[in-house]
Design an enzyme around this catalytic site. Structure first.
Site, PDB file in Angstrom:
ATOM      1  N   ASP A 676       0.739  -1.075   0.025  1.00 31.86           N
ATOM      2  CA  ASP A 676       0.096  -0.083   0.042  1.00 31.86           C
ATOM      3  C   ASP A 676       0.739   1.430   0.083  1.00 31.86           C
ATOM      4  OD1 ASP A 676      -2.496   0.994   0.307  1.00 31.86           O
ATOM      5  OD2 ASP A 676      -1.842   1.865   2.073  1.00 31.86           O
ATOM      6  N   LYS A 680       1.540   4.297  -2.866  1.00 27.74           N
ATOM      7  CA  LYS A 680       1.431   5.693  -2.595  1.00 27.74           C
ATOM      8  C   LYS A 680       2.532   6.543  -3.124  1.00 27.74           C
ATOM      9  CE  LYS A 680      -1.773   5.212   1.243  1.00 27.74           C
ATOM     10  NZ  LYS A 680      -1.812   5.052   2.612  1.00 27.74           N
TER      11      LYS A 680
END
Ligand code: ASP
Ligand code: MG
Length: 813
Positions: A676, A680
């Site tokens: 994750d 980003k």
């Protein structure tokens, strides 16, 4: 003397005729002579025309005649006129019409002369019925066939009026008279005694000719709408009637599609400076529109927006046009000789092309004519054969104030551009009362709405949002829209209209907007089965300005649809990371499509939730700065875990605490594996221009090897204990150096990394607490001390607030 004209729908049946009777009765109180011009009962002229067209092709026309007969007899019966003479006359007239049609059918010959005779019947019938109806209410009334007073040349279907003769006859006919004269609109007579019609819609013209001849105070045109609207109300629901227009404005508006008045009607009134008043017979109390030479003081630059739905754009191109005088005149002369009506002309200053618009059915003939005229030049390659572009519309803004209000054109083209509407050609009349743009026909409705909003509600920005996702963020967003939308509309003139709601199961679509108070899962559950393609089509077909989808899911499937949404000029706002971190070519295609289509793709909340991360980065780059390094803690979960991990509790217990507090994904490995975070930093790197993919990012996976394969979360926690020592050692090593552990994503020199690092007390991340995110940008300008953005980087409330902000950003657009 008063002159009042009633259109076809105002006399379409007995009830409407009675309403007209009431209007006339009140008028008679003011003046004992009332000249009433009538159209045929609505639909009649079309039925007559079709019967003739069927007859000449030997097709059965009886259905049309039966319909005409039925409409009129029913009207007479419902008016309870009990007038055998009237019924007999009507039957006779219809009988001779049938005979005429039979002979047309037999000879297969329909002359313009016969056509005009046939078309004239509608007005003859309606004037006689209305006169009889008035008589029934003891009003002195008489039907008059305008043949006796309006004289024209012998041009069938659009006679040119002999004003000198007509004016004289009109003045003579109505001297010292009282009562009501019910005059046929639309029909006239040539000097040779032939019946001539004045063009479709010509009853308005009749009224204007008579009113002008008699120097009336005002010419009233009673129709079925409240006046001339700012735009076609069937296409723009916020359109409203204008109270006052100048003759020139009305003329421009009526030329470009506002069917309220037949354009030639304005001329006679304008010459005599007699105001025309448009009134609604269905709503007599509404003010209506006054058309006169008075220019009202208005802060609005324009008075209306109109369009022609279907045109073809033709382009004459070639080096042979440059500097050669007379080409344009040859072009337009040859078009005129072939009776091709040119709607709009533009020429580039390079003189390399001349563009003009015509009715689509004349396009091919125009090409033949022009190619023939320039055959020599074409042969010697000086000029190219004429190019035809079809399926286009013209959209025009109209208004006398344009002359004095600068920036009107800029505003128009900006608004169109911002909504992804491409412009093929532009023309401004030298009178500066109209600016026209040629656009794709598919964009016509949207363009009308966009321009209407821009010019008539300039302070009021509306976004039309379709919400997808009813999870934590989606639900929170709905809550915020509910509690803020009113305040936004009143204090900031921003309106968020929710035009649909969907989750993975159900969807509701509502073009008129869903009342925020009614937004709920219960409502959604009553909807249809969810279908993204249907949602896209619905939004595209609604043609609303500033339309967008808000994807509050983490779904790959929805992200996979962004491309088609953006293609359809629908903006996308989302906290979902999937599309921005997909394979680079896909990502690039999305960005390019957004730019090409004038749509927006906003995903501020996909990094650092509501924190202004992407917008800050974009602003730095836009203002010419160069990013040299990004360092960031981008996972609220990992931030929390390492901020709490101080050696008192084991690492696995800290993770367990975090899970219990709801700070982790259901399976904490989805946080610990760093994917994750990698997504980003990838998104941020791409903003800086990097062409990286997820696979290019070095990610330190915090899930120990032997914990990776088990499917059970409980089992994972058990196994994690085996690594407690490993993490404790890491921590003590760091602590010995007065450092802290931090899970940091970084991007510099074109490389992105995600790793567990030690930071010392001088590092801006040293004092990070709770689940905060922190992002530091080093750049050419922020060299010594980086620009730091810090704060809560997760949670439904702040994420939804960030999504909300992105939506409003589009409204202010
Ligand atoms: N009845 C004619 C038409 O339909 C004239 C009019 O209504 O103004 O065109
Ligand atoms: Mg009409």
């Amino acid at each position: 003397m008063q002159i009042i004209k009633f259109g076809g729908s105002s006399v379409r049946d007995a009830n409407r005729m009675l309403a007209v009777k009431d209007i006339i009765q009140t008028k008679l109180i003011q003046d004992p002579l009332c000249l009433v011009v009538v159209s045929a009962m609505s639909g009649t002229t079309d039925l007559l025309k079709m019967s003739a067209e069927f007859a000449v092709e030997k097709k059965d026309f009886s259905q049309f005649i039966n319909q005409i007969k039925k409409n009129h007899l029913e009207c007479i019966a419902n008016l309870e006129l009990n007038n055998p003479e009237l019924i007999y006359k009507l039957n006779q007239q219809i009988k001779s019409l049938e005979e005429k049609l039979d002979s047309i059918s037999l000879l297969q010959d329909l002359t313009p002369k016969t056509m005009d005779q046939i078309l004239s019947l509608g007005e003859i019938f309606s004037s006689e019925i209305l006169a009889n109806a008035l008589q029934k209410f003891s009003i002195k009334a008489e039907a008059i066939n305008a043949r006796s007073i309006i004289k024209t040349d012998n041009n069938y279907s659009c006679g040119a009026v002999d004003f000198q003769l007509s004016n004289k006859l009109i003045v003579e006919s109505f001297q010292k008279e009282v009562g009501v004269k019910v005059i046929t609109g639309f029909i006239a007579e040539s000097a040779e005694g032939n019946l001539i019609t004045l063009g479709r819609g010509g009853s308005d013209y009749t009224a204007s000719i008579i009113g002008a001849a008699l120097d009336a105070k005002v010419i009233e045109i009673w129709t079925d709408v409240d006046g001339m609207y700012t735009a076609n109300p069937a296409k723009v629901n916020k359109a409203f009637p204008q109270v006052q227009l100048t003759f020139a404005e009305a003329m421009e508006l009526s030329h470009f599609g506002a069917k309220v008045i037949y354009p030639p009607s304005i001329q006679p009134a304008m010459i005599k400076n007699i105001p025309i008043l448009i009134k609604n017979s269905f709503n007599p109390n509404s003010i209506g529109t006054e058309i006169s030479n008075i220019k009202k003081e208005s802060r609005q630059a324009i008075c209306g927006i109109s369009s022609i739905e279907q045109i073809a754009l033709l382009r004459l191109e070639g080096s042979g046009l440059v500097g050669v005088s007379g080409t344009a005149s040859r072009l337009f002369a040859t078009l005129a000789t072939s009776k091709i009506n040119v709607i709009l002309i533009t020429q580039a200053s390079s003189e390399h092309t001349i563009c003009f618009a015509v009715q689509p059915d004349q396009a091919f003939r125009a090409k033949e004519t022009v190619d023939q005229e320039f055959a020599l030049e074409i042969k010697s390659n000086l000029i190219n054969p004429l190019v035809i572009d079809r399926n286009l519309s013209i959209i025009s803004i109209v208004g006398e104030n344009m002359r004095t209000v600068p920036g009107t054109a800029g505003k128009m083209f900006n608004a169109l551009g911002n909504n992804g509407i491409n412009i093929n050609a532009i023309a401004q009349g030298s009178s500066e009362i109209n600016i026209s743009a040629v656009i794709s026909q598919l964009d016509e409705d949207k363009a009308l709405k966009v321009l209407h909003e821009e010019f008539f509600f300039p302070d009021h920005k509306t976004v039309n949002a379709f919400l997808i996702g009813t999870g934590l963020i989606g639900e929170e967003l709905i809550k915020q829209i509910k509690s803020h939308s009113e305040e936004l509309a009143t204090n900031h003139a921003h309106q968020i209209r929710v035009i649909g709601l969907a989750n993975s199961r159900k969807m509701i679509l509502q073009e008129t907007g869903i009342n925020p108070a009614e937004l709920s899962l219960d409502l959604l559950n009553k909807g249809n089965d969810s279908n993204l393609e249907e949602i896209r089509k619905f939004i595209a077909d609604s043609n609303l300005p500033n339309s967008l989808i808000v994807d509050c899911t983490a779904s790959d499937e929805i992200a996979g649809h962004y491309q088609s949404f953006l293609e359809s000029k629908i903006s996308v706002v989302t906290p979902n990371k999937k599309a921005q971190s997909a394979d680079f070519p896909k990502y690039q295609e999305l960005q390019r499509t957004a730019a090409k289509r004038g749509a927006n793709f906003l995903y501020e909340t996909s990094v650092g939730a509501g924190l202004p991360v992407i917008s800050t980065l974009k602003d730095l780059i836009k203002s010419g700065d160069r990013i040299t390094k990004i360092e960031a803690v981008l996972s609220g979960t990992l931030s929390f875990i390492f901020n709490s991990f101080d050696g008192q509790k084991s690492f696995s217990d800290v993770v367990l605490d975090a899970q219990r507090a709801g700070f982790t994904e259901p399976d904490p490995r989805d946080d610990l594996n760093g994917i994750d975070v990698a997504r980003k930093i990838l998104i941020l790197a791409r903003e800086c221009g990097a062409t990286l993919n997820l696979a290019n990012i070095e990610v330190e996976n915090l899930v120990p090897e032997d914990c990776r394969t088990t499917s059970s979360v409980t089992e994972f926690f058990k196994l994690l204990k085996d690594s407690d020592n490993y993490f404790l050692e890491k921590l003590s090593t760091a602590q010995k150096k007065n450092c802290k552990l931090c899970y940091i994503a970084s991007f510099s020199d074109g490389q992105a990394k995600v790793e567990l690092k030690e930071v010392d007390a001088n590092h801006p991340f040293y004092n990070l607490s709770g689940s905060d995110n922190i992002i530091s940008f080093s750049s050419d300008r922020y060299k010594v001390r980086p620009l730091v953005v810090k704060g809560p980087g997760a949670g439904a409330a702040v994420t939804a607030a960030g999504v909300f902000a992105d939506i409003i950003r589009l409204a202010g657009h």
